[in-house]
Scaffold this active site. Structure first.
Site, PDB file in Angstrom:
ATOM      1  N   LEU A 125       0.838  -1.208   0.000  1.00 64.36           N
ATOM      2  CA  LEU A 125       0.000   0.000   0.000  1.00 64.36           C
ATOM      3  C   LEU A 125       0.874   1.259   0.000  1.00 64.36           C
ATOM      4  O   LEU A 125       0.700   2.145  -0.833  1.00 64.36           O
ATOM      5  CB  LEU A 125      -0.909  -0.021   1.243  1.00 64.36           C
ATOM      6  N   SER A 132       1.222   7.682   5.510  1.00 67.37           N
ATOM      7  CA  SER A 132       0.030   7.952   6.333  1.00 67.37           C
ATOM      8  C   SER A 132      -1.168   8.322   5.473  1.00 67.37           C
ATOM      9  O   SER A 132      -2.316   8.178   5.903  1.00 67.37           O
ATOM     10  CB  SER A 132       0.315   9.097   7.312  1.00 67.37           C
ATOM     11  N   GLU A 364       1.481   0.142  10.099  1.00 67.65           N
ATOM     12  CA  GLU A 364       0.026  -0.099  10.099  1.00 67.65           C
ATOM     13  C   GLU A 364      -0.730   1.083  10.729  1.00 67.65           C
ATOM     14  O   GLU A 364      -1.719   0.910  11.433  1.00 67.65           O
ATOM     15  CB  GLU A 364      -0.310  -1.444  10.743  1.00 67.65           C
ATOM     16  N   GLY A 365      -0.199   2.261  10.458  1.00 66.17           N
ATOM     17  CA  GLY A 365      -0.799   3.496  10.960  1.00 66.17           C
ATOM     18  C   GLY A 365      -0.034   3.994  12.164  1.00 66.17           C
ATOM     19  O   GLY A 365      -0.007   3.343  13.212  1.00 66.17           O
ATOM     20  N   GLU A 368      -0.025   8.827  15.446  1.00 65.98           N
ATOM     21  CA  GLU A 368      -0.759  10.050  15.076  1.00 65.98           C
ATOM     22  C   GLU A 368      -2.007   9.691  14.256  1.00 65.98           C
ATOM     23  O   GLU A 368      -3.075  10.280  14.455  1.00 65.98           O
ATOM     24  CB  GLU A 368       0.162  10.988  14.277  1.00 65.98           C
TER      25      GLU A 368
HETATM   26  N1  CAA Z   1     -13.397   0.856   7.041  1.00 67.48           N
HETATM   27  C1  CAA Z   1     -14.138   0.999   5.917  1.00 67.48           C
HETATM   28  N2  CAA Z   1     -14.129   2.121   5.152  1.00 67.48           N
HETATM   29  C2  CAA Z   1     -13.339   3.130   5.572  1.00 67.48           C
HETATM   30  C3  CAA Z   1     -12.545   3.050   6.735  1.00 67.48           C
HETATM   31  C4  CAA Z   1     -12.599   1.855   7.479  1.00 67.48           C
HETATM   32  N3  CAA Z   1     -11.871   1.704   8.598  1.00 67.48           N
HETATM   33  N4  CAA Z   1     -11.864   4.199   6.878  1.00 67.48           N
HETATM   34  C5  CAA Z   1     -12.224   5.006   5.848  1.00 67.48           C
HETATM   35  N5  CAA Z   1     -13.118   4.340   5.067  1.00 67.48           N
HETATM   36  C6  CAA Z   1     -13.783   4.839   3.858  1.00 67.48           C
HETATM   37  C7  CAA Z   1     -14.560   6.118   4.154  1.00 67.48           C
HETATM   38  O1  CAA Z   1     -15.860   5.829   4.651  1.00 67.48           O
HETATM   39  C8  CAA Z   1     -14.600   6.794   2.797  1.00 67.48           C
HETATM   40  O2  CAA Z   1     -15.631   6.181   2.037  1.00 67.48           O
HETATM   41  P1  CAA Z   1     -16.549   7.009   0.976  1.00 67.48           P
HETATM   42  O3  CAA Z   1     -15.639   7.238  -0.189  1.00 67.48           O
HETATM   43  O4  CAA Z   1     -17.664   6.082   0.641  1.00 67.48           O
HETATM   44  O5  CAA Z   1     -16.963   8.263   1.661  1.00 67.48           O
HETATM   45  C9  CAA Z   1     -13.257   6.410   2.181  1.00 67.48           C
HETATM   46  O6  CAA Z   1     -12.831   5.220   2.879  1.00 67.48           O
HETATM   47  C10 CAA Z   1     -12.217   7.481   2.361  1.00 67.48           C
HETATM   48  O7  CAA Z   1     -12.118   7.705   3.755  1.00 67.48           O
HETATM   49  P2  CAA Z   1     -11.482   9.030   4.396  1.00 67.48           P
HETATM   50  O8  CAA Z   1     -11.997  10.218   3.643  1.00 67.48           O
HETATM   51  O9  CAA Z   1     -11.682   8.963   5.862  1.00 67.48           O
HETATM   52  O10 CAA Z   1      -9.952   8.823   4.013  1.00 67.48           O
HETATM   53  P3  CAA Z   1      -8.691   9.681   4.400  1.00 67.48           P
HETATM   54  O11 CAA Z   1      -7.910   9.905   3.160  1.00 67.48           O
HETATM   55  O12 CAA Z   1      -9.084  10.881   5.217  1.00 67.48           O
HETATM   56  O13 CAA Z   1      -7.815   8.668   5.286  1.00 67.48           O
HETATM   57  C11 CAA Z   1      -7.023   7.573   7.257  1.00 67.48           C
HETATM   58  C12 CAA Z   1      -8.220   8.131   6.469  1.00 67.48           C
HETATM   59  C13 CAA Z   1      -7.620   6.877   8.454  1.00 67.48           C
HETATM   60  C14 CAA Z   1      -6.069   8.651   7.695  1.00 67.48           C
HETATM   61  C15 CAA Z   1      -6.274   6.556   6.366  1.00 67.48           C
HETATM   62  O14 CAA Z   1      -5.629   7.209   5.303  1.00 67.48           O
HETATM   63  C16 CAA Z   1      -5.242   5.730   7.111  1.00 67.48           C
HETATM   64  O15 CAA Z   1      -5.591   4.770   7.789  1.00 67.48           O
HETATM   65  N6  CAA Z   1      -3.920   6.063   6.981  1.00 67.48           N
HETATM   66  C17 CAA Z   1      -2.856   5.217   7.506  1.00 67.48           C
HETATM   67  C18 CAA Z   1      -2.425   4.191   6.510  1.00 67.48           C
HETATM   68  C19 CAA Z   1      -1.717   3.033   7.145  1.00 67.48           C
HETATM   69  O16 CAA Z   1      -2.083   2.550   8.203  1.00 67.48           O
HETATM   70  N7  CAA Z   1      -0.694   2.506   6.458  1.00 67.48           N
HETATM   71  C20 CAA Z   1      -0.013   1.361   6.917  1.00 67.48           C
HETATM   72  C21 CAA Z   1       0.752   0.764   5.804  1.00 67.48           C
HETATM   73  S1  CAA Z   1       0.661  -0.969   5.720  1.00 67.48           S
HETATM   74  C22 CAA Z   1       1.803  -1.573   6.784  1.00 67.48           C
HETATM   75  O17 CAA Z   1       2.390  -0.891   7.562  1.00 67.48           O
HETATM   76  C23 CAA Z   1       1.891  -3.064   6.700  1.00 67.48           C
HETATM   77  C24 CAA Z   1       3.201  -3.657   7.052  1.00 67.48           C
HETATM   78  O18 CAA Z   1       3.864  -4.172   6.168  1.00 67.48           O
HETATM   79  C25 CAA Z   1       3.648  -3.781   8.449  1.00 67.48           C
END
Ligand code: CAA
Length: 380
Positions: A125, A132, A364-365, A368
């Site tokens: 991703l 983030s 995984e987020g 913050e």
């Molecule tokens: N479940 C279902 N749908 C969700 C959701 C959830 N938990 N969170 C958001 N959505 C949906 C929203 O309802 C919205 O839907 P619509 O288009 O129908 O309105 C859509 O997704 C967009 O949501 P937002 O507008 O809230 O999105 P955003 O751009 O503001 O982002 C955020 C929200 C929570 C900040 C998100 O970007 C996020 O979680 N960021 C962190 C990313 C992350 O954790 N990355 C980790 C990388 S993977 C990793 O680390 C794995 C590894 O290898 C160890």
């Protein structure tokens, strides 16, 4: 929420604990020191059914549920955090394919992940400029006849050198569509046009493989689309909600190891004529460490129980991950302090635990991002 564990959960926990104690723990320092990818250990975990714990039986998984998965991860992390993160990500990938995949996709990948035929499954991703904020990703996938062609770069991909399958997110609509223009694809390991970069030289979890990926005209068939076109962002969010319970379990396991080693050291090490465990300064530290671990455990079990019972759990997963990861850093830091000068050397595991714990506040987020998710629900 059931506080008592059922028979299956106890069995999975015990299986993981036995394997962790007997096989993983004796190798953990060397895995860290030599940065060796624990291929055989992951194979062993697969044989025990621990690489796809919450994947249904009919797809080759253990079907033991979310609580069992969290408990098993804690046990593995107690021995080796590097192994635990790969187990956590592989479980997350398997679950996502089982949940969102077509029958053909599930048949193709789930049992291979569960059985260990795939050494890993990776979650692609993040990008160099979008961690983030994955809605800002730049990797694209464009249609070309009955294929998709993927171009772009991914970053911080756990297990990316060894993955049998990658879930890859890419933009399938113009950038202005943000999170609503992203799809996800199942890309097989070794796909043409996919280049795996050099592993990162990390502070902790040094035995886990973390690599950048480059996609240069990587063609996958139409059937590689996971879920709906432009519906990929929600799949990422839902998978990460579950993954965050995995990372909180990892953090709890590392903190438990740090506490156990601190207790043993405090009983053994003497100052002022008595074991340091008899000093109130040390006792208070141990009591605080234990209390914080228990609080994290309850938060993690609550999130896992909600998920297992089909109830909303995203906020609880974020609360659990936020608290457990920050708790683990505090607890491991105290463990180093209790060990004094020895805690700052490689002779004891305390320093490894502190290095390993630190990343749980990032992947995984970040903390913050967890606060952002929680604050949104608090504000309503
Ligand atoms: N479940 C279902 N749908 C969700 C959701 C959830 N938990 N969170 C958001 N959505 C949906 C929203 O309802 C919205 O839907 P619509 O288009 O129908 O309105 C859509 O997704 C967009 O949501 P937002 O507008 O809230 O999105 P955003 O751009 O503001 O982002 C955020 C929200 C929570 C900040 C998100 O970007 C996020 O979680 N960021 C962190 C990313 C992350 O954790 N990355 C980790 C990388 S993977 C990793 O680390 C794995 C590894 O290898 C160890």
């Amino acid at each position: 929420m059931d506080v008592e564990l059922n028979e299956t959960q106890v069995l999975v926990q015990k299986t993981a604990r036995d394997y962790a104690t007997r096989v993983i723990a004796p190798q953990a320092a060397e895995i860290d020191e030599k940065e060796c990818f624990p291929r055989e250990i992951l194979r062993g975990l697969a044989e025990l059914g621990l690489m796809a714990i919450n994947v249904p039986h009919e797809l080759g998984g253990s079907g033991a549920g979310v609580v069992a998965a969290a408990l098993a991860l804690q046990e593995i992390a107690r021995a080796c955090a590097s192994t635990a993160v790969m187990m956590s990500v592989a479980n997350m990938v398997g679950e996502a394919i089982a949940r969102f995949g077509t029958d053909a996709q599930r048949q193709e990948h789930c049992s291979r992940l569960a059985s260990g035929e795939y050494a890993m499954g990776s979650f692609a991703l993040s990008e160099p400029d979008a961690g983030s904020d994955p809605g800002g990703m730049r990797t694209t996938a464009r249609r070309d006849g009955d294929h998709w062609v993927i171009d772009g770069a991914k970053q911080w991909i756990t297990g990316g050198t060894y993955a049998g399958v990658y879930i890859v997110w890419a933009r399938t609509s113009p950038p202005e569509t943000g999170a609503r223009g992203i799809s996800c694809f199942l890309v097989p390991g070794g796909a043409k046009g996919l280049k795996v970069g050099r592993p990162e030289d990390k502070m902790g979890i040094r035995g886990s493989d973390t690599v950048p990926l480059e996609f240069d005209g990587c063609r996958v068939p139409e059937s590689a689309l996971l879920g709906q076109e432009n519906g990929g962002f929600k799949i990422a969010m839902m998978a990460l909600d579950g993954g965050r319970i995995g990372i909180s379990s990892q953090a709890i396991g590392v903190a438990r190891a740090a506490l156990a080693e601190s207790v043993a050291y405090a009983k053994d090490r003497h100052t002022f004529g008595v074991p340091i465990a008899q000093h109130q300064a040390i006792q208070w530290k141990l009591a605080d460490m234990h209390t914080q671990i228990e609080a994290a455990q309850l938060l993690s079990m609550r999130a896992a129980w909600l998920k297992e019972n089909g109830k909303p759990f995203a906020r609880e997963a974020s609360i659990s991950k936020l608290f457990a990861s920050e708790m683990a850093v505090r607890v491991c830091n105290e463990a180093v302090q209790i060990h004094g000068g020895y805690g700052y050397t490689r002779e004891y595991a305390a320093e490894r635990h502190l290095r390993d714990a630190r990343v749980t506040m990032i992947y995984e987020g970040t903390s913050e991002i967890q606060r952002l998710v929680i604050a949104r629900t608090v504000l309503g």
